[in-house]
Design a protein around this motif. Sequence first.
Motif, PDB file in Angstrom:
ATOM      1  N   ALA A 130      41.276  41.379  30.584  1.00  0.00           N
ATOM      2  CA  ALA A 130      41.181  42.598  31.403  1.00  0.00           C
ATOM      3  C   ALA A 130      41.930  42.423  32.714  1.00  0.00           C
ATOM      4  CB  ALA A 130      39.714  42.930  31.670  1.00  0.00           C
ATOM      5  N   GLU A 131      42.567  43.503  33.172  1.00  0.00           N
ATOM      6  CA  GLU A 131      43.242  43.492  34.458  1.00  0.00           C
ATOM      7  C   GLU A 131      42.536  44.467  35.396  1.00  0.00           C
ATOM      8  OE1 GLU A 131      47.385  44.297  33.733  1.00  0.00           O
ATOM      9  OE2 GLU A 131      47.827  42.151  33.549  1.00  0.00           O
ATOM     10  N   TYR A 132      42.341  44.041  36.650  1.00  0.00           N
ATOM     11  CA  TYR A 132      41.566  44.827  37.598  1.00  0.00           C
ATOM     12  C   TYR A 132      42.414  45.249  38.791  1.00  0.00           C
ATOM     13  CZ  TYR A 132      37.653  42.741  35.034  1.00  0.00           C
ATOM     14  OH  TYR A 132      36.785  42.329  34.045  1.00  0.00           O
ATOM     15  N   THR A 133      42.275  46.519  39.168  1.00  0.00           N
ATOM     16  CA  THR A 133      42.853  47.021  40.409  1.00  0.00           C
ATOM     17  C   THR A 133      41.702  47.320  41.370  1.00  0.00           C
ATOM     18  OG1 THR A 133      42.763  49.381  39.836  1.00  0.00           O
ATOM     19  CG2 THR A 133      44.680  48.120  39.049  1.00  0.00           C
ATOM     20  N   MET A 274      32.657  30.146  38.413  1.00  0.00           N
ATOM     21  CA  MET A 274      33.741  30.512  39.316  1.00  0.00           C
ATOM     22  C   MET A 274      34.987  29.683  39.081  1.00  0.00           C
ATOM     23  SD  MET A 274      31.542  30.895  42.841  1.00  0.00           S
ATOM     24  CE  MET A 274      32.905  31.585  43.764  1.00  0.00           C
ATOM     25  N   LEU A 275      34.828  28.477  38.527  1.00  0.00           N
ATOM     26  CA  LEU A 275      35.946  27.570  38.290  1.00  0.00           C
ATOM     27  C   LEU A 275      36.426  27.593  36.840  1.00  0.00           C
ATOM     28  CD1 LEU A 275      34.542  24.556  40.330  1.00  0.00           C
ATOM     29  CD2 LEU A 275      36.348  26.134  41.044  1.00  0.00           C
ATOM     30  N   LEU A 276      35.500  27.832  35.916  1.00  0.00           N
ATOM     31  CA  LEU A 276      35.831  27.758  34.488  1.00  0.00           C
ATOM     32  C   LEU A 276      36.183  29.111  33.889  1.00  0.00           C
ATOM     33  CD1 LEU A 276      33.037  25.248  33.401  1.00  0.00           C
ATOM     34  CD2 LEU A 276      35.456  24.756  33.842  1.00  0.00           C
ATOM     35  N   GLU A 277      35.936  30.175  34.653  1.00  0.00           N
ATOM     36  CA  GLU A 277      36.331  31.518  34.230  1.00  0.00           C
ATOM     37  C   GLU A 277      37.090  32.163  35.393  1.00  0.00           C
ATOM     38  OE1 GLU A 277      33.105  33.814  32.636  1.00  0.00           O
ATOM     39  OE2 GLU A 277      32.175  32.066  31.698  1.00  0.00           O
ATOM     40  N   GLY A 278      37.745  33.267  35.120  1.00  0.00           N
ATOM     41  CA  GLY A 278      38.521  33.898  36.185  1.00  0.00           C
ATOM     42  C   GLY A 278      38.849  35.340  35.867  1.00  0.00           C
ATOM     43  N   GLN A 279      39.524  35.992  36.807  1.00  0.00           N
ATOM     44  CA  GLN A 279      39.861  37.409  36.675  1.00  0.00           C
ATOM     45  C   GLN A 279      41.359  37.616  36.869  1.00  0.00           C
ATOM     46  OE1 GLN A 279      37.955  36.065  39.065  1.00  0.00           O
ATOM     47  NE2 GLN A 279      35.892  36.924  39.014  1.00  0.00           N
ATOM     48  N   ARG A 280      41.906  38.545  36.106  1.00  0.00           N
ATOM     49  CA  ARG A 280      43.295  38.964  36.323  1.00  0.00           C
ATOM     50  C   ARG A 280      43.267  40.162  37.269  1.00  0.00           C
ATOM     51  NH1 ARG A 280      46.498  36.284  32.844  1.00  0.00           N
ATOM     52  NH2 ARG A 280      45.555  35.488  30.933  1.00  0.00           N
ATOM     53  N   VAL A 281      43.637  39.919  38.516  1.00  0.00           N
ATOM     54  CA  VAL A 281      43.516  40.943  39.552  1.00  0.00           C
ATOM     55  C   VAL A 281      44.903  41.358  40.036  1.00  0.00           C
ATOM     56  CG1 VAL A 281      42.510  41.499  41.797  1.00  0.00           C
ATOM     57  CG2 VAL A 281      41.309  39.943  40.242  1.00  0.00           C
ATOM     58  N   LEU A 282      45.108  42.647  40.186  1.00  0.00           N
ATOM     59  CA  LEU A 282      46.389  43.195  40.636  1.00  0.00           C
ATOM     60  C   LEU A 282      46.249  43.784  42.040  1.00  0.00           C
ATOM     61  CD1 LEU A 282      47.302  45.126  37.358  1.00  0.00           C
ATOM     62  CD2 LEU A 282      48.207  42.911  38.071  1.00  0.00           C
ATOM     63  N   PRO A 283      47.195  43.511  42.947  1.00  0.00           N
ATOM     64  CA  PRO A 283      47.146  44.095  44.294  1.00  0.00           C
ATOM     65  C   PRO A 283      47.796  45.475  44.329  1.00  0.00           C
ATOM     66  CG  PRO A 283      48.975  42.575  44.174  1.00  0.00           C
ATOM     67  CD  PRO A 283      48.323  42.559  42.807  1.00  0.00           C
ATOM     68  N   LYS A 284      47.368  46.359  43.452  1.00  0.00           N
ATOM     69  CA  LYS A 284      48.031  47.654  43.269  1.00  0.00           C
ATOM     70  C   LYS A 284      48.048  48.467  44.570  1.00  0.00           C
ATOM     71  CE  LYS A 284      47.818  51.806  40.315  1.00  0.00           C
ATOM     72  NZ  LYS A 284      47.517  52.823  41.343  1.00  0.00           N
ATOM     73  N   ARG A 285      46.890  48.663  45.136  1.00  0.00           N
ATOM     74  CA  ARG A 285      46.810  49.494  46.348  1.00  0.00           C
ATOM     75  C   ARG A 285      47.435  48.776  47.544  1.00  0.00           C
ATOM     76  NH1 ARG A 285      42.659  51.059  50.134  1.00  0.00           N
ATOM     77  NH2 ARG A 285      43.055  53.217  50.791  1.00  0.00           N
ATOM     78  N   THR A 286      47.338  47.450  47.559  1.00  0.00           N
ATOM     79  CA  THR A 286      47.947  46.666  48.635  1.00  0.00           C
ATOM     80  C   THR A 286      49.455  46.892  48.661  1.00  0.00           C
ATOM     81  OG1 THR A 286      46.228  44.986  48.324  1.00  0.00           O
ATOM     82  CG2 THR A 286      48.155  44.353  49.615  1.00  0.00           C
TER      83      THR A 286
END
Length: 307
Positions: A130-133, A274-286
């Motif tokens: 999943a990708e997050y904005t 927090m170390l063994l999992e992660g998130q795909r985060v996009l700086p869309k609004r930034t």
Amino acid sequence: MRGRRCQVHARLSNAGGSGWRDWLRGQSPDPAAAEPRAPSDPCVSTRGQGSDQLELSRTGLPLCDAVVNLAGENVLNPFRRWGDAFCKEVISSRVETTKTLAKAIVDAEQPPRAWVLVTGVGYYRPSPTAEYTEDSPGGNFDFFSRLVSSWETAALIPGSPARGVVVRSGVVLGQGGGAISQMLWPFRLGLGGPLGSGLQPFPWIHIRDLTGIVCHALENECLQGVLNGVAPSSSATSNGTFAQEFAAALGRPALLPVPAWAVRAVFGAERAIMLLEGQRVLPKRTLESGYRFIFPDLPGALKDIVA
């Protein structure tokens, strides 16, 4: 605006460690640091401890144009056992400190024009795909996501003239502190490697871009709401990729992965996520707001850090 030395000619009140304060007040060589011009400008420094909160409650907020809240106990301190007492410290250093600052802003005779809070991408649910904005839902699935949600809620001041901005930061990479300081010597000795499978997303940002985004938020009076503080390429970065690139920047191999059971043994099952999992985060609004990253790609960021 490309991240650069901020032209914030303002009185800046800053809640956070002295290192952050120096970056933002232009006392370090960081070219993305804010540079208030008057050396006598008041600066509130608090690490979120009860005595600091009491002092701010007693004296009130100094006259300032902006407040930046960077306070928070280090969640991943390997020397602290994860239990009820430490959890309370983690919550208090973030939520209670933010409430104290928000109340001080409300009570101020002349409120600041801007109110910036730096939180974390732990708001978003870990996922390999999943990708997050900034508009993605989150904040309600585990201790850390609920912590970020409570933290950000504490900063809300309905009807306040202070413009509110929240920067959700990824793993901060920089010299002399943060994640790099804990990893540097194992990797220099050729003993570094990925954590667990190494496949988990690794949302990251260079310290100069994080301070640059904060400065960008202070300078742009039309900007408010949430900004993701992660590098544009971080959504494609895995923990394994980071380990390989970091080792390469140091001229060392990255051959020794740290097994998941060892991470859980040191940090406990809840923190280990927090170390063994992660998130795909996009700086869309930034990006849409006009901020241009100094270090959009990992190799360049690491080269700068280890130079």
